[in-house]
Design an enzyme around this catalytic site. Sequence first.
Site, PDB file in Angstrom:
ATOM      1  N   ASP A 137      42.815  32.727  28.638  1.00 44.11           N
ATOM      2  CA  ASP A 137      41.876  33.834  28.834  1.00 44.11           C
ATOM      3  C   ASP A 137      42.491  35.135  28.326  1.00 44.11           C
ATOM      4  OD1 ASP A 137      40.008  32.178  30.027  1.00 44.11           O
ATOM      5  OD2 ASP A 137      40.657  32.648  32.075  1.00 44.11           O
ATOM      6  N   TYR A 186      51.810  27.609  35.566  1.00 44.06           N
ATOM      7  CA  TYR A 186      51.427  29.022  35.585  1.00 44.06           C
ATOM      8  C   TYR A 186      52.097  29.738  36.750  1.00 44.06           C
ATOM      9  CZ  TYR A 186      47.374  27.430  32.796  1.00 44.06           C
ATOM     10  OH  TYR A 186      46.549  26.868  31.848  1.00 44.06           O
ATOM     11  N   ASP A 202      38.092  36.556  38.367  1.00 39.86           N
ATOM     12  CA  ASP A 202      39.295  37.313  38.017  1.00 39.86           C
ATOM     13  C   ASP A 202      38.972  38.798  37.984  1.00 39.86           C
ATOM     14  OD1 ASP A 202      38.027  37.837  35.576  1.00 39.86           O
ATOM     15  OD2 ASP A 202      39.303  36.488  34.409  1.00 39.86           O
ATOM     16  N   ARG A 253      41.690  30.343  37.828  1.00 38.91           N
ATOM     17  CA  ARG A 253      40.693  31.267  38.382  1.00 38.91           C
ATOM     18  C   ARG A 253      39.887  30.589  39.496  1.00 38.91           C
ATOM     19  NH1 ARG A 253      36.695  33.011  34.267  1.00 38.91           N
ATOM     20  NH2 ARG A 253      37.522  31.493  32.783  1.00 38.91           N
TER      21      ARG A 253
END
Length: 305
Positions: free
Chosen positions: A41, A69, A83, A175
């Site tokens: 993203d 992540y 987000d 997310r």
Amino acid sequence: MSDLHGVIVVDKPAGPSSFGVVQEVRRALGMRRVGHGGTLDPMATGVLAVCVGEGTKIAGFFLGADKEYEAEVELGVATDTYDAMGQVTARCDASGVTEAQVRAALDRFLGPIRQRPPAYSAIKQDGQRLYARARAGEEVEAPERDVEIRQIEVLGLALPRVRFRVACSKGTYVRSLAADLGAALGVGAHLTALRRTRTGRFTLADAVALAALRDAHQAGTLRVLSPAEALAGLARVVVPAATERAVRCGQPLRAAQLGLIEGGAPGPLVILSARGDLVAVAEPPDGPEARVKLLRVFNTGAAAS
């Protein structure tokens, strides 16, 4: 024009899309054949595998890789994109949430789970990207999918902010994990920061900052993983020069001609030359008499006639 072939691991900054990074790499290297092996993203940073030259032929083999992540979530505020880029849809007092509750809620996501991707995602539905339909004002809902959270670890708690590390299967949306955490705690939540630290075998230790890529290329210090290096985790077979030429020419081959006498291991098979160059990627044959189905054939490092 550059003659680079392989994979450059870029440390993507926040802001540009993955395609925007590809455009930057094209300009920096003076190349047209550039692609990426898995999106990030715009808000996210970190590991993005950028494929160049003949390396663009292997981009699809990275899409199924596990990812890792580091994420930051804010409790008490929900958004339509899950987000910080989206519009606030709800606010809730999260002051009563405790550290123990956060840890217990995160632990419940470990293992195989059903997850619903965000409406603002690149998933296609009825031939259109969901984010395009959502931005047009349509009410859209992505279908749930099976994903797996391999590991989840709290890195820091300064409530209402939570930082955690997650290792997950392909198709996992962090997310959505943030939104689901907020729902589990009853206060809503959204992702405020995301950094990808690993995708498959590529890590931040391999990465070059996007802003430094042009200078590294001009100085001759840019690290480009060869196609063979980039596919190091796959089963492989080394073939002599005569077989290499036959493969590159697309001649039909049986598994026994590659030295394979048993059924192949799961996943693609890498065919290497005696020099270690990537010749082709094939489906694993079922037995010695099975015909070898070539998925990709490579033109670099071809054997002399």
